[in-house]
Design a protein around this motif. Structure first.
Motif, PDB file in Angstrom:
ATOM      1  N   ARG A   1       0.852  -1.182   0.000  1.00 33.08           N
ATOM      2  CA  ARG A   1       0.000   0.000   0.000  1.00 33.08           C
ATOM      3  C   ARG A   1       0.887   1.230   0.000  1.00 33.08           C
ATOM      4  NH1 ARG A   1      -4.600   2.454   4.082  1.00 33.08           N
ATOM      5  NH2 ARG A   1      -2.765   2.999   5.361  1.00 33.08           N
ATOM      6  N   LEU A   2       0.707   2.050  -1.006  1.00 34.87           N
ATOM      7  CA  LEU A   2       1.422   3.313  -1.099  1.00 34.87           C
ATOM      8  C   LEU A   2       0.568   4.421  -0.500  1.00 34.87           C
ATOM      9  CD1 LEU A   2       2.843   3.149  -4.731  1.00 34.87           C
ATOM     10  CD2 LEU A   2       3.802   2.198  -2.619  1.00 34.87           C
ATOM     11  N   SER A   3       1.242   5.354   0.147  1.00 36.79           N
ATOM     12  CA  SER A   3       0.558   6.520   0.702  1.00 36.79           C
ATOM     13  C   SER A   3       1.139   7.782   0.090  1.00 36.79           C
ATOM     14  CB  SER A   3       0.725   6.570   2.222  1.00 36.79           C
ATOM     15  OG  SER A   3       0.148   5.447   2.844  1.00 36.79           O
ATOM     16  N   CYS A   4       0.298   8.775  -0.033  1.00 36.37           N
ATOM     17  CA  CYS A   4       0.718  10.062  -0.591  1.00 36.37           C
ATOM     18  C   CYS A   4       0.128  11.148   0.285  1.00 36.37           C
ATOM     19  CB  CYS A   4       0.219  10.190  -2.018  1.00 36.37           C
ATOM     20  SG  CYS A   4       0.348  11.855  -2.704  1.00 36.37           S
ATOM     21  N   ALA A   5       0.994  11.851   0.988  1.00 34.59           N
ATOM     22  CA  ALA A   5       0.540  12.904   1.883  1.00 34.59           C
ATOM     23  C   ALA A   5       0.830  14.266   1.277  1.00 34.59           C
ATOM     24  CB  ALA A   5       1.240  12.766   3.234  1.00 34.59           C
ATOM     25  N   ALA A   6      -0.185  15.111   1.266  1.00 40.63           N
ATOM     26  CA  ALA A   6      -0.025  16.485   0.785  1.00 40.63           C
ATOM     27  C   ALA A   6       0.160  17.414   1.971  1.00 40.63           C
ATOM     28  CB  ALA A   6      -1.232  16.899  -0.033  1.00 40.63           C
ATOM     29  N   SER A   7       0.910  18.471   1.754  1.00 44.69           N
ATOM     30  CA  SER A   7       1.265  19.365   2.856  1.00 44.69           C
ATOM     31  C   SER A   7       0.130  20.292   3.267  1.00 44.69           C
ATOM     32  CB  SER A   7       2.479  20.205   2.469  1.00 44.69           C
ATOM     33  OG  SER A   7       2.182  21.006   1.333  1.00 44.69           O
ATOM     34  N   GLU A   8      -0.900  20.394   2.428  1.00 42.93           N
ATOM     35  CA  GLU A   8      -2.006  21.278   2.744  1.00 42.93           C
ATOM     36  C   GLU A   8      -3.276  20.755   2.111  1.00 42.93           C
ATOM     37  OE1 GLU A   8       0.176  24.513   0.695  1.00 42.93           O
ATOM     38  OE2 GLU A   8      -1.726  24.843  -0.346  1.00 42.93           O
ATOM     39  N   ASP A   9      -4.341  21.465   2.362  1.00 47.17           N
ATOM     40  CA  ASP A   9      -5.640  21.088   1.846  1.00 47.17           C
ATOM     41  C   ASP A   9      -5.595  20.991   0.319  1.00 47.17           C
ATOM     42  OD1 ASP A   9      -8.905  22.720   1.815  1.00 47.17           O
ATOM     43  OD2 ASP A   9      -8.317  20.668   1.357  1.00 47.17           O
ATOM     44  N   ILE A  10      -6.046  19.856  -0.191  1.00 47.66           N
ATOM     45  CA  ILE A  10      -6.003  19.637  -1.635  1.00 47.66           C
ATOM     46  C   ILE A  10      -7.394  19.699  -2.255  1.00 47.66           C
ATOM     47  CG2 ILE A  10      -3.849  18.328  -1.663  1.00 47.66           C
ATOM     48  CD1 ILE A  10      -5.540  15.759  -1.604  1.00 47.66           C
ATOM     49  N   SER A  11      -8.331  20.299  -1.557  1.00 47.27           N
ATOM     50  CA  SER A  11      -9.701  20.344  -2.072  1.00 47.27           C
ATOM     51  C   SER A  11      -9.811  21.163  -3.349  1.00 47.27           C
ATOM     52  CB  SER A  11     -10.652  20.901  -1.005  1.00 47.27           C
ATOM     53  OG  SER A  11     -10.257  22.207  -0.630  1.00 47.27           O
ATOM     54  N   SER A  12      -8.860  22.063  -3.593  1.00 48.15           N
ATOM     55  CA  SER A  12      -8.911  22.856  -4.815  1.00 48.15           C
ATOM     56  C   SER A  12      -8.196  22.183  -5.981  1.00 48.15           C
ATOM     57  CB  SER A  12      -8.283  24.236  -4.565  1.00 48.15           C
ATOM     58  OG  SER A  12      -6.910  24.083  -4.241  1.00 48.15           O
TER      59      SER A  12
END
Length: 123
Positions: free
Chosen positions: A19-30
């Motif tokens: 299982r790979l995970s990808c974390a974004a540093s901030e809100d990615i709703s846009s």
């Protein structure tokens, strides 16, 4: 500037799972969509799977459909790629991508990219 960090790669035997995970540093709703790409030695980068932000529309490459599952946790700004029934041909560096406006076959350099995580499928 959104920072992307992948984790979860490694060595696995054929038929195994990762299982790979990808974390974004901030809100990615846009962001339009979150995607996974991969690049094997000597090959071009290719789209593996993506999930759009607004309606969570999901699409997979034919080569992984039925074996891989993409999902997201909006509260954690994290996207996952569950990879089952892995094959040696899945061996590649896997990149997480935050597509700002469109998902393309190779990804756009103007998108946000992680550094990549190596997945090796070998006995």
């Amino acid at each position: 500037q959104v920072r992307i960090e992948e984790s979860g790669g490694g060595l696995v035997q054929p038929g195994g799972s990762l299982r790979l995970s990808c974390a974004a540093s901030e809100d990615i709703s846009s962001i339009y969509a979150m995607a996974w790409y991969r690049q094997a030695p000597g090959n071009q980068r290719e789209l593996v799977a993506y999930i759009t932000t607004r309606v969570s529309s999901i699409n997979y490459a034919d080569s992984v459909r039925g074996r891989f599952t993409i999902s997201r946790d909006n509260a954690k700004n994290t996207v996952y790629l569950q990879m089952n029934s892995l094959k040696p041909e899945d061996t590649a560096v896997y990149y997480c991508n935050a597509a700002r406006t469109v998902v393309t076959r190779r990804g756009l350099e103007s998108d946000y990219w992680g550094q990549g995580t190596q997945v090796t499928v070998s006995s």
